[in-house]
Design a protein around this motif. Structure first.
Motif, PDB file in Angstrom:
ATOM      1  N   GLU A 132       0.828  -1.207   0.000  1.00  0.00           N
ATOM      2  CA  GLU A 132       0.000   0.000   0.000  1.00  0.00           C
ATOM      3  C   GLU A 132       0.863   1.258   0.000  1.00  0.00           C
ATOM      4  OE1 GLU A 132      -2.956   0.120  -0.534  1.00  0.00           O
ATOM      5  OE2 GLU A 132      -3.961  -1.680   0.167  1.00  0.00           O
ATOM      6  N   TYR A 139       1.472   7.337  -6.050  1.00  0.00           N
ATOM      7  CA  TYR A 139       0.417   8.331  -6.308  1.00  0.00           C
ATOM      8  C   TYR A 139       0.985   9.743  -6.164  1.00  0.00           C
ATOM      9  CZ  TYR A 139      -3.645  11.182  -4.923  1.00  0.00           C
ATOM     10  OH  TYR A 139      -4.580  12.164  -4.787  1.00  0.00           O
ATOM     11  N   LEU A 160      -6.422   4.288  -7.835  1.00  0.00           N
ATOM     12  CA  LEU A 160      -7.670   3.538  -7.720  1.00  0.00           C
ATOM     13  C   LEU A 160      -7.579   2.190  -8.439  1.00  0.00           C
ATOM     14  CD1 LEU A 160     -10.361   6.315  -8.063  1.00  0.00           C
ATOM     15  CD2 LEU A 160      -9.966   4.846  -6.110  1.00  0.00           C
ATOM     16  N   ARG A 163      -5.361  -0.116  -6.525  1.00  0.00           N
ATOM     17  CA  ARG A 163      -5.944  -0.458  -5.239  1.00  0.00           C
ATOM     18  C   ARG A 163      -7.125  -1.391  -5.383  1.00  0.00           C
ATOM     19  NH1 ARG A 163      -5.779   0.476   0.113  1.00  0.00           N
ATOM     20  NH2 ARG A 163      -7.943   0.306   0.623  1.00  0.00           N
ATOM     21  N   SER A 164      -7.896  -1.253  -6.443  1.00  0.00           N
ATOM     22  CA  SER A 164      -9.008  -2.191  -6.562  1.00  0.00           C
ATOM     23  C   SER A 164      -8.479  -3.599  -6.805  1.00  0.00           C
ATOM     24  CB  SER A 164      -9.983  -1.763  -7.657  1.00  0.00           C
ATOM     25  OG  SER A 164      -9.290  -1.302  -8.773  1.00  0.00           O
ATOM     26  N   LEU A 167      -7.429  -5.839  -3.706  1.00  0.00           N
ATOM     27  CA  LEU A 167      -8.409  -6.740  -3.101  1.00  0.00           C
ATOM     28  C   LEU A 167      -7.888  -8.172  -3.121  1.00  0.00           C
ATOM     29  CD1 LEU A 167     -11.357  -7.449  -2.289  1.00  0.00           C
ATOM     30  CD2 LEU A 167     -11.866  -7.538  -4.703  1.00  0.00           C
ATOM     31  N   TYR A 170      -5.255  -8.793  -0.432  1.00  0.00           N
ATOM     32  CA  TYR A 170      -5.842  -8.904   0.909  1.00  0.00           C
ATOM     33  C   TYR A 170      -6.463 -10.284   1.101  1.00  0.00           C
ATOM     34  CZ  TYR A 170      -5.319  -4.017   2.228  1.00  0.00           C
ATOM     35  OH  TYR A 170      -4.816  -2.805   2.594  1.00  0.00           O
ATOM     36  N   ALA A 517     -24.319   4.961  -6.806  1.00  0.00           N
ATOM     37  CA  ALA A 517     -24.284   6.035  -5.822  1.00  0.00           C
ATOM     38  C   ALA A 517     -25.438   7.002  -6.044  1.00  0.00           C
ATOM     39  CB  ALA A 517     -22.951   6.767  -5.898  1.00  0.00           C
TER      40      ALA A 517
ATOM     41  N   LEU B 279     -20.368   9.386  -1.360  1.00  0.00           N
ATOM     42  CA  LEU B 279     -19.794   9.703  -2.658  1.00  0.00           C
ATOM     43  C   LEU B 279     -20.482  10.895  -3.323  1.00  0.00           C
ATOM     44  CD1 LEU B 279     -17.481   8.315  -4.079  1.00  0.00           C
ATOM     45  CD2 LEU B 279     -19.100   6.874  -5.268  1.00  0.00           C
ATOM     46  N   LEU B 363      -6.516   8.835   4.996  1.00  0.00           N
ATOM     47  CA  LEU B 363      -5.893   7.578   4.551  1.00  0.00           C
ATOM     48  C   LEU B 363      -6.080   6.502   5.608  1.00  0.00           C
ATOM     49  CD1 LEU B 363      -2.637   8.803   2.841  1.00  0.00           C
ATOM     50  CD2 LEU B 363      -4.759   8.074   1.802  1.00  0.00           C
ATOM     51  N   THR B 366      -9.443   5.183   5.297  1.00  0.00           N
ATOM     52  CA  THR B 366      -9.513   4.268   4.159  1.00  0.00           C
ATOM     53  C   THR B 366      -8.944   2.902   4.531  1.00  0.00           C
ATOM     54  OG1 THR B 366      -8.958   6.201   2.862  1.00  0.00           O
ATOM     55  CG2 THR B 366      -9.018   4.119   1.712  1.00  0.00           C
ATOM     56  N   GLY B 367      -7.927   2.922   5.403  1.00  0.00           N
ATOM     57  CA  GLY B 367      -7.287   1.667   5.753  1.00  0.00           C
ATOM     58  C   GLY B 367      -5.990   1.452   5.006  1.00  0.00           C
ATOM     59  N   ILE B 368      -5.231   2.536   4.787  1.00  0.00           N
ATOM     60  CA  ILE B 368      -3.939   2.401   4.137  1.00  0.00           C
ATOM     61  C   ILE B 368      -2.898   2.069   5.207  1.00  0.00           C
ATOM     62  CG2 ILE B 368      -2.187   3.617   2.797  1.00  0.00           C
ATOM     63  CD1 ILE B 368      -4.431   3.674   1.076  1.00  0.00           C
ATOM     64  N   LEU B 398     -13.806  -4.580  -0.792  1.00  0.00           N
ATOM     65  CA  LEU B 398     -14.292  -3.834  -1.959  1.00  0.00           C
ATOM     66  C   LEU B 398     -14.719  -2.435  -1.543  1.00  0.00           C
ATOM     67  CD1 LEU B 398     -16.425  -6.326  -4.052  1.00  0.00           C
ATOM     68  CD2 LEU B 398     -14.419  -5.069  -4.762  1.00  0.00           C
ATOM     69  N   SER B 400     -13.481  -0.736   0.763  1.00  0.00           N
ATOM     70  CA  SER B 400     -12.348   0.168   1.022  1.00  0.00           C
ATOM     71  C   SER B 400     -11.898   0.848  -0.250  1.00  0.00           C
ATOM     72  CB  SER B 400     -11.151  -0.519   1.673  1.00  0.00           C
ATOM     73  OG  SER B 400     -11.455  -1.735   2.182  1.00  0.00           O
ATOM     74  N   VAL B 401     -12.126   0.210  -1.392  1.00  0.00           N
ATOM     75  CA  VAL B 401     -11.816   0.906  -2.648  1.00  0.00           C
ATOM     76  C   VAL B 401     -12.770   2.079  -2.829  1.00  0.00           C
ATOM     77  CG1 VAL B 401     -11.658   0.686  -5.124  1.00  0.00           C
ATOM     78  CG2 VAL B 401     -10.915  -1.184  -3.689  1.00  0.00           C
ATOM     79  N   LEU B 402     -14.050   1.809  -2.524  1.00  0.00           N
ATOM     80  CA  LEU B 402     -15.051   2.871  -2.583  1.00  0.00           C
ATOM     81  C   LEU B 402     -14.672   3.988  -1.610  1.00  0.00           C
ATOM     82  CD1 LEU B 402     -17.585   3.086  -4.212  1.00  0.00           C
ATOM     83  CD2 LEU B 402     -18.870   2.115  -2.327  1.00  0.00           C
ATOM     84  N   LEU B 404     -11.757   4.838  -0.674  1.00  0.00           N
ATOM     85  CA  LEU B 404     -10.673   5.643  -1.230  1.00  0.00           C
ATOM     86  C   LEU B 404     -11.235   6.686  -2.191  1.00  0.00           C
ATOM     87  CD1 LEU B 404      -7.614   5.869  -1.197  1.00  0.00           C
ATOM     88  CD2 LEU B 404      -7.584   4.532  -3.270  1.00  0.00           C
ATOM     89  N   ALA B 405     -12.214   6.272  -3.000  1.00  0.00           N
ATOM     90  CA  ALA B 405     -12.822   7.222  -3.921  1.00  0.00           C
ATOM     91  C   ALA B 405     -13.471   8.363  -3.143  1.00  0.00           C
ATOM     92  CB  ALA B 405     -13.838   6.516  -4.807  1.00  0.00           C
ATOM     93  N   LEU B 408     -10.584  10.436  -1.513  1.00  0.00           N
ATOM     94  CA  LEU B 408      -9.756  11.140  -2.497  1.00  0.00           C
ATOM     95  C   LEU B 408     -10.452  12.407  -2.990  1.00  0.00           C
ATOM     96  CD1 LEU B 408      -7.999   8.608  -4.903  1.00  0.00           C
ATOM     97  CD2 LEU B 408      -6.981  10.104  -3.221  1.00  0.00           C
ATOM     98  N   ILE B 411      -9.168  14.850  -0.683  1.00  0.00           N
ATOM     99  CA  ILE B 411      -7.724  15.080  -0.803  1.00  0.00           C
ATOM    100  C   ILE B 411      -7.418  15.843  -2.089  1.00  0.00           C
ATOM    101  CG2 ILE B 411      -5.495  13.939  -1.030  1.00  0.00           C
ATOM    102  CD1 ILE B 411      -6.500  11.734   0.737  1.00  0.00           C
TER     103      ILE B 411
END
Lengths: 604, 455
Positions: A132, A139, A160, A163-164, A167, A170, A517, B279, B363, B366-368, B398, B400-402, B404-405, B408, B411
């Motif tokens: 990570e 980035y 992104l 990071r996807s 998964l 992990y 969303a 979001l 971050l 997000t869990g970085i 999954l 956690s990817v969301l 990040l979006a 971000l 950020i």
């Protein structure tokens, strides 16, 4: 222990020092990477003597954070340190005039430190953390010029995307920790059965994201928005290499089915991104597509059951690709562009740099006795020996032909065209690049020593040599003499469009996610409206009954009722009437919970 | 003898209760500063008094109140967290009318939160819900303007309805087992309908408090109507208390009642809903409110393992501590930068240090790795997988990817050029700076030393 911490901490401390002092950033950066290099070299010598250096930090209970310098990890660490040191030397020249130099060097060194942690990681948690961290620091590096148009978007996209795919890492890590009972990587590699299959697939997904394999290849070319030294570092021995390194390290536990899939992904990537490189009109993006393609070949080797061949190609490619990028950066400085048509003739103005660039290009194509020749032959030999040779060999050979073709095309563009006046001298950049061209040329001589160190021999054979040489020569000649549009034929628009499968990531993931969303946003609204309609029906029922009552009820009660109504109206205005709708949703939720619980006997 | 023993284990709670009372007196004397200082001192004393009973592993008052690892660590998280929230509140409302009453109410709500996290009995749980609830309504309504009053009203009505459902349902448990103790629940498996009635009650009552989907509707409005510091406080302390109360209640509940699947489904829905809704938000407080809802979903992963795995309690505690630090920190930055997402445009350039702090919080949320939030999530994922909920762990990853979006968006905005018309952002005063310093330090460093926490 002290060597490990030197390797890891020297760049980190230098980064912190740069951020604090905000001066002498280039000198501090050089000192940091050189010390790190010494540490890594020490680790490699230790590993060659047969030592297994280890260090453990408390970390999580029962899951200490481990660093291990065995033969493989020490070798990779030395590779990272070497490339990093030379890239920093080059960057001293490249970033000379940039006002934000301290931030650049600090981030770069932080990245190097994270990458060292990744290759030396002895347990999954450290690996995850380092994984990570390199994602995040890349980035920052890709987005270094975040003021420029499109750069911030490119950096976010790279983040992104990778990071996807993380998964997969992990899931794999948790499965392996769960089935081995410890977070040590070496213990986890003895896993077998279904767990190994799922974990293997997870690792493959993670590697596909980081190593920019089809269909996740798109981010890598956009990542070219970063400064050129960053591209040189990210593409050769570090960020992109992380995926291949992960698969090389975990190859022992991969079941046959997963190996086949890895080979397939790698082979297809080698061909598709090779075609993209051939169609590319920008030098840096061409090199980026070529990176994906070469990593495709490495995955193919892992999948063919010869991780050692993949490792050799990784080493050769690291030296070759970083010197190619550094050369491209020199040309970019001269012409202020990386567009191939703007760069026409740029090579003639700098014959020295061009010679280095050409040497590396030939090495990548696989011309003996340069480094790429040996590693590419090993890959072809591995695919010949693999069970799926029938389809692996053509993929590997086409990949090799394409490599020759796009490198020859780049060389031709740089050489042909009107030579401009002499360019100003760039000693730092030339030094960094020159030192990288040397291993790109002669690394092949060191391969036997590496094979001895790892106690693994790559497959060989005259057949592979003959096929590889023929493919490389064919590719180089075709690329030099035949224009790319003619070579690609009907594939050209596809290749230029990046082979966006079904709209690529954007169509497959991004748009649906945003649509969902937006749906959530309207979800509450819809339900409100539903609840509101019910409420209105109730109210009109109430009004009917009220009107019948009002006619027959005495004044006192009537007045009381009116006052109550007025209070209610005031309260309703206060709460905008939303609460009962939301409570209706809550009741719906309770009903759902009840339903699931009532169904408990069915599933438990 | 028995009484004295029991009370000796309750020293932290009693200290806090007495502190809250003295704070009220100080407020009556119109000495808000004094009330604040008393509150901080009382919280520090109560924290110190927790250490002797941290590993007691016992119960008091006939099993109704648990002095165990969970309630001990809950105190070590909630009490310092409350102190930080007091500092934030002071920074926001210093010098305004009825200032001291806010501090006293915060102390009282935290007392209720401690009760929830130590409850061993349904009556105590109800008491905790009511005590945290009443104080929270008053805190949200404190500014006395339309938005705050409306938010508090909504919060109150929601609380009343869910509270009524909860008390009604819990009466079934009492009827079924003949006892209000949780420990009596282990035999309730053969009365499925009764077990179910109580279970629904707990999920509704505590789910409301923890802002789980679909009982979360009050949260974004309440956070937006309340002062930012109060929103920060409510988003961590009462939420955490409710989740700890869940853990206490489910520890004795047989899994044959079907609770794990319900919790797993709620977890999946809460995480996904929270991030998806976040979001599309344009107001910062609402965005963080929805992100807090999503984070509650992550906590439920740890809850799932409470029946069997050894990771359940450590995961709740570690992520709880991380969550308090990073969420309070993020709210503290909002207090400096402003309540709108637009206020964050260029904020990172205008206020570099606070900007970097915000990036670290986001971050970590997000869990970085290796930030504290990541360590907490490692535990949570591990707990869920060990409990056999791999699919839920995958949904969580999954998400956690969301996440990040979502983060971000902030950020990226922070490092865009600042609009010319925008005024320079306010500076972080000494109190906010202190809170930021502490929370950043915890978020950064505790990731590496998580071994010090229980596990």
């Amino acid at each position: 222990m002290s060597l490990l911490s030197l390797t890891l901490l020297a760049p980190l401390v230098a980064a912190a020092a740069i951020l604090v002092l905000r001066r002498a950033s280039a000198a501090l950066a050089l000192a940091g990477v050189l010390l790190g290099f010494l540490g890594a070299a020490g680790l490699l010598f230790g590993a060659a003597r047969g030592d297994l250096l280890q260090a453990a930090l408390p970390g999580l209970p029962q899951m200490p954070l481990r660093l291990t310098a065995g033969p493989l990890t020490a070798l990779l660490s030395a590779l990272v340190a070497t490339v990093a040191a030379l890239v920093v030397v080059y960057a001293v020249g490249y970033m000379r005039k940039d006002p934000e130099k301290p931030r650049f060097f600090a981030t770069l060194l932080f990245f190097v430190s994270a990458m060292q942690a990744l290759v030396l990681a002895g347990d999954w948690i450290t690996l995850l953390a380092a994984w990570e961290l390199i994602g995040f620091s890349s980035y920052l590096l890709i987005g270094f010029w975040h003021g420029r148009e499109g750069v911030a978007g490119a950096a976010s996209r790279a983040f992104l995307y990778t990071r996807s795919a993380d998964l997969g890492l992990y899931i794999a890590a948790f499965i392996l920790i769960g089935s081995a009972g410890t977070s040590e990587i070496s213990a986890g590699l003895t896993t077998g059965g279904v767990a190994a299959t799922i974990a293997g697939l997870g690792l493959l997904i993670a590697a596909m994201g980081k190593s920019a394999q089809v269909p996740l290849q798109d981010w890598l070319q956009r990542a070219m928005a970063g400064p050129t030294p960053v591209s040189a570092l990210l593409h050769s021995a570090t960020l992109v290499a992380a995926g291949a390194i992960l698969l090389i390290r975990s190859a022992p536990m991969m079941p046959a089915g997963v190996l086949t899939l890895i080979a397939l992904v790698g082979g297809v990537t080698a061909v598709i991104t090779g075609l993209m490189a051939l169609a590319e009109r920008d030098l840096k993006r061409l090199l980026a597509a070529s990176t994906s393609s070469q990593y495709g070949l490495m995955l193919l080797a892992v999948g063919a059951g010869a991780p050692i061949a993949a490792l050799l190609h990784l080493l050769a490619h690291a030296a070759i690709k970083s010197s190619l990028f550094l050369g491209a950066g020199v040309f970019q400085h001269d012409r202020d562009s990386t567009n191939l048509s703007d760069l026409a003739g740029a090579g003639r103005a700098r014959p020295g740099i061009f010679a280095g660039f050409a040497l590396s290009a030939l090495a990548l194509a696989g011309i003996p006795p340069l480094a790429g020749f040996f590693s590419k032959d090993a890959i072809i030999a591995a695919s010949l020996a693999a069970p799926g040779a029938l389809w692996l060999v053509p993929l590997a050979l086409i990949g090799t032909v394409l490599t020759g073709a796009y490198m020859a095309r780049a060389l031709r563009h740089l050489w042909r065209g009107k030579p401009p006046g002499r360019a100003e001298r760039a000693p730092w950049m030339a030094a960094g690049m020159g030192l990288l061209v040397v291993p790109a040329a002669v690394l092949g001589a060191g391969f036997p020593a590496i094979e001895g160190l790892l106690n693994a021999a790559p497959p060989g054979g005259e057949m592979a040599v003959a096929l590889g040489l023929a493919a490389a020569a064919l590719g180089l000649l075709a690329g030099w003499f035949i224009p790319a549009p003619r070579l690609l034929g009907g594939l050209l628009p596809w290749a230029q469009g990046g082979f966006a499968v079904a709209g690529g990531m954007r169509g497959l993931v991004l748009r649906p996610a945003l649509a969902i969303a937006a749906l959530t946003e309207t979800f509450e609204q819809r339900l409100y409206n539903g609840a509101l309609a019910t409420g209105r029906a109730m109210l009109s029922l109430g009004r009917i009954s009220r009107e019948t009552d009002e006619t027959g009820i005495d004044g006192a009660i009537f007045a009381l009722a009116r006052r109550t109504r007025e209070t209610g109206a005031r309260a309703r205005r206060l709460q905008s009437g939303l609460i009962h709708r939301e409570l209706a949703l809550t009741v719906l939720g309770i009903a759902l919970v009840t339903a699931v619980l009532l169904a408990a006997p069915l599933y438990s | 003898m028995g009484m004295a023993r029991d009370l000796s284990f309750l020293l932290p709670e009693m200290t806090l209760g007495i502190t809250a009372f003295i704070m009220l007196v100080a407020e009556m004397l119109r000495r808000p500063r004094l009330a604040l200082l008393i509150g901080l001192a009382g919280l520090a004393l109560a924290t110190a008094l927790t250490f002797p009973v941290l590993n007691a592993g016992t119960t008091v008052f006939g099993g109704t109140y648990r002095i165990d690892m969970l309630s001990g660590w809950a105190k070590l998280i909630l009490l310092p967290g409350t102190a930080l929230a007091l500092l934030l509140a002071r920074a926001e409302i210093a010098g305004r009318d009825r200032e001291g009453s806010v501090y006293a109410l915060i102390a009282l709500v935290t007392l209720g939160a401690l009760m929830l996290s130590g409850s061993g009995d349904v009556m105590l749980m109800v008491l905790g819900v009511v005590l945290t609830g009443l104080g929270s309504f008053a805190l949200v309504a404190w500014p006395r303007d339309d938005a705050a009053t409306e938010a508090a009203m909504k919060y109150l009505v929601f609380g009343s309805v869910t509270g009524a459902v909860m008390i009604y349902g819990l009466s079934f448990w009492y009827g079924g087992t003949g006892s209000t103790l949780y420990s009596a629940l282990s035999g309730i498996g053969d009365q499925p309908l009764i077990a179910m009635a109580g279970l629904i009650a707990v999920i509704v009552g505590l789910g409301y408090k923890a802002a789980l989907f679909p009982f979360h509707f009050w949260a974004p409005d309440a956070y937006e109507g309340a002062p930012v510091s109060i929103a920060a406080y409510l988003s961590v302390i009462t939420k955490l208390a409710a989740l700890f109360a869940f853990a206490q209640a489910f520890r004795d509940l047989p899994t044959s009642t079907g609770w794990p699947l319900v919790i797993a489904l709620i977890a999946a829905a809460t995480m996904s809903y929270g991030y998806l809704a976040a979001l599309v938000q344009t107001r910062m407080v609402r965005l963080i409110a929805y992100s807090s809802i999503a984070q509650s979903g992550y906590f439920l992963l740890g809850l799932l393992a409470i029946g069997g795995g050894t990771l359940a309690l450590p995961s709740l505690i570690v992520f709880g501590a991380a969550y308090v630090a990073m969420n309070l920190g993020a709210f503290a930055v909002i207090m400096v930068a402003g309540r709108e997402l637009e206020d964050f445009r260029g904020f990172g350039r205008a206020a570099p240090i606070t900007g970097v702090a915000m990036v670290i919080f986001l971050l970590s949320l997000t869990g970085i790795p290796p930030l504290f939030g990541f360590v907490g999530k490692v535990y949570l994922f591990g707990a869920a997988i060990s409990a056999g909920y791999l699919w839920l762990a995958i949904i969580a990853i999954l998400n956690s990817v969301l996440a990040l979006a979502v983060y971000l968006r902030i950020i990226v905005a922070m490092y865009q050029p600042r609009p010319d018309a925008a005024a320079a952002p306010g500076q972080a005063g000494p109190l906010i700076a202190a809170v930021l310093g502490i929370t950043v330090l915890i978020t950064l460093v505790m990731g590496l030393f998580a071994g010090l926490l229980p596990g």
